[in-house]
Design an enzyme around this catalytic site. Structure first.
Site, short mmCIF file in Angstrom:
data_model
loop_
_atom_site.label_atom_id
_atom_site.label_comp_id
_atom_site.label_asym_id
_atom_site.label_seq_id
_atom_site.Cartn_x
_atom_site.Cartn_y
_atom_site.Cartn_z
CG LEU A 1 -1.93 -1.08 1.39
CD1 LEU A 1 -2.67 -0.95 2.74
CD2 LEU A 1 -2.93 -1.05 0.24
CG ASP A 2 0.12 4.35 -2.68
OD1 ASP A 2 0.92 3.58 -3.23
OD2 ASP A 2 -0.85 4.86 -3.25
CB ALA A 3 3.65 6.49 2.47
#
Ligand code: URA
Length: 234
Positions: A101-103
């Protein structure tokens, strides 16, 4: 597990070194010295080396509720810590994340040391649905929502790509809040899909992978081991 393999795991030594130690007669299984490297060690056996009890770490399967501002990589960067830094377990370096997942995305991530298992979750060869909840910058009218549902169901061409996305299921829960189920894991896929129809994702949360739902009792940053039944979902 064979005794020599057990020693490799428990003592972090090579197979040759494990055999040497076993030959020395200083290894015992359930109190009896054992010099045969091929001896089977049962799950409940007590293995000792020079009176020190050894233990091996089995394969681990973990779900975490990923908090914002953390990285799905094995190392921290200058801005954010890795999600692995939230785990208080041994041999963290053996673990990896199955599907990143993105940050700034929150929610369900799966962490394991079983490469085949994570391959079934993350590889494009295996169809595994991922369910996201997306907050949108712009409210969408009923007509726009219907258009978006159809566009995503057909597949949409993302900027810089030569193949449309696989059919995705979009459901509006409010005019600016939607559930999206995709089967791929392209770079920033959900954000880019909404950008392609002129909107912007302002908050993204993954609530389900395949049939496995995020345990709602886990606060952001909390984690737990999967049950056997959960592991077997993949
Ligand atoms: N799609 C995105 O855009 N970001 C994620 O973190 C996951 C899917």
């Amino acid at each position: 597990m064979r005794l020599d393999k057990y020693l490799c795991e428990a003592m972090d030594v090579t197979r040759a070194w494990a055999k040497k130690i076993i030959k020395s007669g200083e290894v015992s299984i359930d109190g009896a010295p054992c010099k045969n490297a091929a001896t089977h060690v049962a799950d409940d056996s007590v293995v000792k080396y020079q009176e020190q009890t050894l233990s091996v770490i089995g394969i681990r399967y973990i779900m975490m509720n990923k908090p914002e501002d953390t990285l799905c990589s094995n190392a921290d960067n200058e801005l954010y810590p890795s999600v692995l830094s939230l785990l208080e377990v041994d041999k963290v370096d053996r673990l990896h994340i199955a599907g990143r997942l993105d940050a700034d995305t929150t929610g369900l991530i799966l962490i394991t040391d079983d490469g085949q298992w994570s391959h079934r979750i993350a590889s494009p060869k295996h169809v595994c649905e991922k369910t996201y909840l997306a907050e949108l910058a712009e409210e969408m009218s009923p007509e726009q929502q219907q258009q978006a549902i159809e566009t995503f169901a057909q597949g949409i061409m993302l900027n810089g790509e030569d193949k449309p996305t696989e059919p995705a299921k979009l459901k509006f829960l409010a005019d600016d809040y939607a559930e999206l189920i995709i089967t791929e894991g392209r770079y920033h896929q959900v954000k880019r899909m909404f950008a392609a129809i002129g909107n912007k994702v302002t908050f993204l949360h993954r609530c389900q992978i395949g049939a496995l739902e995020l345990d709602e009792s886990l606060e952001p940053g909390e984690w737990r081991y999967l049950t056997e039944a959960e592991v077997n979902l993949f």
